[in-house]
Design a protein around this motif. Structure first.
Motif, PDB file in Angstrom:
ATOM      1  N   PHE A 188       0.810  -1.216   0.000  1.00  0.00           N
ATOM      2  CA  PHE A 188       0.000   0.000   0.000  1.00  0.00           C
ATOM      3  C   PHE A 188       0.849   1.275   0.000  1.00  0.00           C
ATOM      4  CE2 PHE A 188      -2.180  -3.386   2.362  1.00  0.00           C
ATOM      5  CZ  PHE A 188      -3.161  -3.664   1.428  1.00  0.00           C
ATOM      6  N   CYS A 189       0.409   2.265  -0.778  1.00  0.00           N
ATOM      7  CA  CYS A 189       1.039   3.594  -0.780  1.00  0.00           C
ATOM      8  C   CYS A 189      -0.076   4.628  -0.818  1.00  0.00           C
ATOM      9  CB  CYS A 189       1.913   3.784  -2.021  1.00  0.00           C
ATOM     10  SG  CYS A 189       3.431   2.823  -1.940  1.00  0.00           S
ATOM     11  N   HIS A 190       0.196   5.807  -0.235  1.00  0.00           N
ATOM     12  CA  HIS A 190      -0.812   6.880  -0.282  1.00  0.00           C
ATOM     13  C   HIS A 190      -1.244   7.123  -1.722  1.00  0.00           C
ATOM     14  CE1 HIS A 190      -1.088   8.178   3.782  1.00  0.00           C
ATOM     15  NE2 HIS A 190       0.204   8.440   3.909  1.00  0.00           N
ATOM     16  N   ARG A 191      -0.236   7.251  -2.598  1.00  0.00           N
ATOM     17  CA  ARG A 191      -0.519   7.404  -4.023  1.00  0.00           C
ATOM     18  C   ARG A 191       0.669   6.844  -4.790  1.00  0.00           C
ATOM     19  NH1 ARG A 191       0.057  13.948  -3.749  1.00  0.00           N
ATOM     20  NH2 ARG A 191       2.173  14.110  -4.540  1.00  0.00           N
ATOM     21  N   ILE A 192       0.463   6.583  -6.071  1.00  0.00           N
ATOM     22  CA  ILE A 192       1.512   5.901  -6.832  1.00  0.00           C
ATOM     23  C   ILE A 192       2.410   6.938  -7.516  1.00  0.00           C
ATOM     24  CG2 ILE A 192       1.989   4.158  -8.603  1.00  0.00           C
ATOM     25  CD1 ILE A 192       0.337   3.140  -6.184  1.00  0.00           C
ATOM     26  N   CYS A 193       3.694   6.870  -7.236  1.00  0.00           N
ATOM     27  CA  CYS A 193       4.650   7.808  -7.848  1.00  0.00           C
ATOM     28  C   CYS A 193       4.802   7.483  -9.337  1.00  0.00           C
ATOM     29  CB  CYS A 193       6.012   7.698  -7.162  1.00  0.00           C
ATOM     30  SG  CYS A 193       5.909   7.953  -5.371  1.00  0.00           S
ATOM     31  N   PRO A 194       4.984   8.510 -10.177  1.00  0.00           N
ATOM     32  CA  PRO A 194       4.961   8.271 -11.626  1.00  0.00           C
ATOM     33  C   PRO A 194       6.111   7.436 -12.169  1.00  0.00           C
ATOM     34  CG  PRO A 194       5.407  10.592 -11.110  1.00  0.00           C
ATOM     35  CD  PRO A 194       5.044   9.929  -9.825  1.00  0.00           C
ATOM     36  N   TYR A 195       7.162   7.229 -11.378  1.00  0.00           N
ATOM     37  CA  TYR A 195       8.295   6.444 -11.874  1.00  0.00           C
ATOM     38  C   TYR A 195       8.292   5.020 -11.323  1.00  0.00           C
ATOM     39  CZ  TYR A 195      10.107   7.806  -7.299  1.00  0.00           C
ATOM     40  OH  TYR A 195      10.253   8.004  -5.953  1.00  0.00           O
ATOM     41  N   CYS A 196       7.283   4.691 -10.509  1.00  0.00           N
ATOM     42  CA  CYS A 196       7.310   3.429  -9.749  1.00  0.00           C
ATOM     43  C   CYS A 196       6.839   2.248 -10.590  1.00  0.00           C
ATOM     44  CB  CYS A 196       6.405   3.560  -8.528  1.00  0.00           C
ATOM     45  SG  CYS A 196       6.425   2.080  -7.497  1.00  0.00           S
ATOM     46  N   ASP A 197       7.597   1.157 -10.572  1.00  0.00           N
ATOM     47  CA  ASP A 197       7.079  -0.067 -11.198  1.00  0.00           C
ATOM     48  C   ASP A 197       7.099  -1.241 -10.211  1.00  0.00           C
ATOM     49  OD1 ASP A 197       9.725  -0.943 -11.194  1.00  0.00           O
ATOM     50  OD2 ASP A 197       9.519  -1.926 -13.135  1.00  0.00           O
ATOM     51  N   PHE A 198       7.057  -0.915  -8.897  1.00  0.00           N
ATOM     52  CA  PHE A 198       6.944  -1.975  -7.892  1.00  0.00           C
ATOM     53  C   PHE A 198       5.499  -2.487  -7.850  1.00  0.00           C
ATOM     54  CE2 PHE A 198      10.359   0.707  -5.748  1.00  0.00           C
ATOM     55  CZ  PHE A 198      11.389  -0.100  -6.197  1.00  0.00           C
ATOM     56  N   ALA A 199       5.289  -3.582  -7.128  1.00  0.00           N
ATOM     57  CA  ALA A 199       3.937  -4.109  -6.958  1.00  0.00           C
ATOM     58  C   ALA A 199       3.262  -3.283  -5.875  1.00  0.00           C
ATOM     59  CB  ALA A 199       4.011  -5.581  -6.561  1.00  0.00           C
ATOM     60  N   VAL A 200       2.469  -2.295  -6.276  1.00  0.00           N
ATOM     61  CA  VAL A 200       1.868  -1.372  -5.308  1.00  0.00           C
ATOM     62  C   VAL A 200       0.379  -1.177  -5.567  1.00  0.00           C
ATOM     63  CG1 VAL A 200       3.936  -0.070  -4.705  1.00  0.00           C
ATOM     64  CG2 VAL A 200       2.672   0.586  -6.730  1.00  0.00           C
ATOM     65  N   VAL A 201      -0.319  -0.739  -4.522  1.00  0.00           N
ATOM     66  CA  VAL A 201      -1.763  -0.499  -4.571  1.00  0.00           C
ATOM     67  C   VAL A 201      -1.996   0.849  -3.900  1.00  0.00           C
ATOM     68  CG1 VAL A 201      -3.993  -1.322  -3.717  1.00  0.00           C
ATOM     69  CG2 VAL A 201      -2.245  -2.978  -4.382  1.00  0.00           C
TER      70      VAL A 201
ATOM     71  N   GLY B 219       9.301  -4.156   3.477  1.00  0.00           N
ATOM     72  CA  GLY B 219       9.397  -3.186   2.374  1.00  0.00           C
ATOM     73  C   GLY B 219       8.088  -3.069   1.624  1.00  0.00           C
ATOM     74  N   GLY B 220       8.134  -2.347   0.520  1.00  0.00           N
ATOM     75  CA  GLY B 220       6.890  -2.191  -0.221  1.00  0.00           C
ATOM     76  C   GLY B 220       7.075  -1.383  -1.487  1.00  0.00           C
ATOM     77  N   GLY B 221       6.028  -0.618  -1.836  1.00  0.00           N
ATOM     78  CA  GLY B 221       4.952  -0.147  -0.997  1.00  0.00           C
ATOM     79  C   GLY B 221       5.460   0.718   0.165  1.00  0.00           C
ATOM     80  N   THR B 222       4.557   0.933   1.085  1.00  0.00           N
ATOM     81  CA  THR B 222       4.882   1.719   2.269  1.00  0.00           C
ATOM     82  C   THR B 222       4.427   0.948   3.499  1.00  0.00           C
ATOM     83  OG1 THR B 222       4.417   3.709   0.930  1.00  0.00           O
ATOM     84  CG2 THR B 222       4.718   4.033   3.292  1.00  0.00           C
ATOM     85  N   PRO B 223       5.272   0.050   4.016  1.00  0.00           N
ATOM     86  CA  PRO B 223       4.847  -0.797   5.132  1.00  0.00           C
ATOM     87  C   PRO B 223       4.532  -0.007   6.391  1.00  0.00           C
ATOM     88  CG  PRO B 223       7.205  -1.032   4.719  1.00  0.00           C
ATOM     89  CD  PRO B 223       6.644  -0.232   3.579  1.00  0.00           C
TER      90      PRO B 223
ATOM     91  N   VAL C 268      10.121   3.535   5.541  1.00  0.00           N
ATOM     92  CA  VAL C 268       9.233   4.590   6.059  1.00  0.00           C
ATOM     93  C   VAL C 268       9.242   5.758   5.077  1.00  0.00           C
ATOM     94  CG1 VAL C 268       8.974   6.276   7.929  1.00  0.00           C
ATOM     95  CG2 VAL C 268       9.781   3.990   8.456  1.00  0.00           C
ATOM     96  N   ASN C 269       8.093   6.344   4.849  1.00  0.00           N
ATOM     97  CA  ASN C 269       8.061   7.596   4.089  1.00  0.00           C
ATOM     98  C   ASN C 269       7.880   8.757   5.067  1.00  0.00           C
ATOM     99  OD1 ASN C 269       8.522   6.860   1.443  1.00  0.00           O
ATOM    100  ND2 ASN C 269       6.392   6.307   1.082  1.00  0.00           N
ATOM    101  N   PRO C 270       8.352   9.936   4.694  1.00  0.00           N
ATOM    102  CA  PRO C 270       8.274  11.059   5.645  1.00  0.00           C
ATOM    103  C   PRO C 270       6.874  11.672   5.749  1.00  0.00           C
ATOM    104  CG  PRO C 270      10.092  11.337   4.074  1.00  0.00           C
ATOM    105  CD  PRO C 270       9.189  10.265   3.524  1.00  0.00           C
TER     106      PRO C 270
ATOM    107  N   GLY D 148       6.602  13.398  -7.951  1.00  0.00           N
ATOM    108  CA  GLY D 148       5.251  12.958  -7.588  1.00  0.00           C
ATOM    109  C   GLY D 148       5.157  12.471  -6.155  1.00  0.00           C
ATOM    110  N   ARG D 149       6.111  12.879  -5.314  1.00  0.00           N
ATOM    111  CA  ARG D 149       6.105  12.413  -3.922  1.00  0.00           C
ATOM    112  C   ARG D 149       5.118  13.242  -3.102  1.00  0.00           C
ATOM    113  NH1 ARG D 149       9.166   7.665  -3.430  1.00  0.00           N
ATOM    114  NH2 ARG D 149       8.601   7.972  -1.259  1.00  0.00           N
ATOM    115  N   ALA D 150       4.548  12.592  -2.083  1.00  0.00           N
ATOM    116  CA  ALA D 150       3.501  13.251  -1.298  1.00  0.00           C
ATOM    117  C   ALA D 150       4.089  14.113  -0.183  1.00  0.00           C
ATOM    118  CB  ALA D 150       2.583  12.191  -0.705  1.00  0.00           C
TER     119      ALA D 150
END
Ligand code: SF4
Length: 402
Positions: A24-37, A74-78, A108-110, A145-147
């Motif tokens: 899970f992530c708050h929102r998907i960054c435009p460069y990300c190709d990880f398995a995220v929701v 890891g993730g995503g944003t664990p 962790v994201n800030p 595109g970071r939050a």
């Protein structure tokens, strides 16, 4: 010594690292190709944690009797998970394997929520934070595109120290649109002001199919030239090394003794159990599986949940390695590290030196100034080789024709 015993010792089957992918992530960054929701609606957290716990219990068996060496969340944003959810996951891992892990890393994201949870994360057993700062410049963060903002980056790093974390890693990205050399170095200085034990500095990569790739293809986004990106990487490396953080891998820098232990397992081909969507495991060689395997999980959350909930614990992609694939991995994963390839260790495993297997490739890479070769046949990337690491590795994966 029998081949099987050697392989087991080499691959480190006596211990295991566990990777847990929280998508899970708050929102998907435009460069990300990880398995995220995107987002974490109510109810989804508890169900996902229950499935992760079931997967840990169900997939530990092939790794036993290995003791627990490391955990990486890891993730995503664990860190979007509540501390008690992380506690459930860590508890399941602790039940599945004996021993106390030497490192429990949490990405962790800030963000404010995550920052407030840091003391509780420490209480449930997290010992190391990998903080996705990326940049301390608001303009760069916005373009990525970071939050989060630069103020939140500083606040999170300060909160991590206050919470008692003495092993902090920061992620920095260079080569974003609009970044120049002074901007990249300003990010490095801002990072150093927090005296991190570890820094991961990545060149922004354009992954096919991402919004970033679309923007670059259509000319809407213009990234720094390859030459400027190379200058950035050299300048980052020089500055971090001058500050006492040694470059020990293509993208990773650490104070002595603070190298990432979990990540090292991938480069050393040691056993890893990966759970969660898109997670990869590494199974060391056995008699039935003489070259090891890299099973991969489903990338789709619904399919993965259904599979695990119905008791199917095998990965959809078993990932058996052929001898040629395992040998290529042995070479390019070793080259990722500062030590490079030990010809003696390689020969002990493969009954041939790297030169025996890739004579023309090594000749050409040494002549091009990308590889250093010692009189004993040990190989390591040169300064120029660090810049072009991926293309060097290609030569070991797909040897030159004829
Ligand atoms: S925060 Fe990380 S994992 Fe999540 S979308 Fe952005 S780059 Fe991908």
């Amino acid at each position: 010594m029998a081949r099987e015993d050697e392989a087991t010792i080499r691959a480190g089957a006596e211990d295991v690292g566990v990777y847990v992918h929280v998508p899970f992530c708050h929102r998907i960054c435009p460069y990300c190709d990880f398995a995220v929701v995107a987002g974490l609606p109510g109810g989804r957290e508890d169900r996902t944690v229950s499935v992760l716990v079931r997967e840990i219990e169900g997939r530990a068996q092939p790794f036993r009797p290995a003791s627990l060496a490391t955990i990486y969340l890891g993730g995503g944003t664990p860190s979007l998970l509540r501390p008690e959810s992380l506690g459930r996951i860590l508890g399941a891992i602790g039940k599945a394997f004996p021993g106390t892990p030497s490192e429990v890393t949490l990405e962790v994201n800030p963000s404010t929520t995550e920052r407030e949870r840091l003391p509780a994360f420490r209480e449930v057993g997290v010992t190391r934070l990998s903080i996705g700062v990326q940049s301390f410049a608001d303009a760069t963060l916005k373009r990525l595109g970071r939050a989060h903002t630069a103020v939140e980056c500083h606040a999170t790093l300060e909160a991590a120290r206050r919470a008692g974390f003495d092993n902090l890693s920061l992620d920095l990205i260079f080569g974003a649109q609009g970044q120049d050399l002074p901007a990249v170095l300003a990010d490095v200085e801002a990072a150093l002001a927090h005296s991190p034990e570890h820094v991961s500095a990545y060149a922004l990569t354009v992954e096919p199919g991402t919004p970033l790739a679309f923007g670059v293809e259509t000319g809407r986004l213009v990234l720094p030239s390859d030459d400027l990106a190379a200058d950035m990487m050299l300048a980052v490396a020089d500055r971090l090394e001058a500050a006492g953080l040694q470059r020990y891998e293509v993208s990773n820098y650490a104070r002595p003794g603070n190298e990432a232990q979990h990540n090292a397992r991938y480069w050393q081909r040691r056993a890893v159990l990966g759970v969660g969507i898109g997670a990869h495991s590494y199974r060391p060689p056995t008699a039935a599986n003489p070259h090891g395997a890299r099973p991969a999980n489903e990338r789709d959350l619904a399919r993965w949940s259904t599979r695990i909930e119905s008791g199917v614990m095998t990965s959809p992609e078993p990932g058996w390695l052929s001898a040629a694939e395992a040998r290529a991995e042995a070479a390019f994963l070793a080259l990722r590290r500062r030590q490079g390839i030990s010809a003696a260790a390689f020969s002990a495993e493969w009954r041939a030196t790297p030169r025996d297997i890739w004579p023309r490739e090594i000749e050409n890479l040494v002549a091009a100034g990308l590889l250093d070769e010692s009189s004993a046949g040990d190989l390591a990337l040169t300064q120029r080789g660090w810049l072009l690491a991926d293309s060097v590795f290609e030569h070991f994966v797909s040897p030159d024709a004829d």
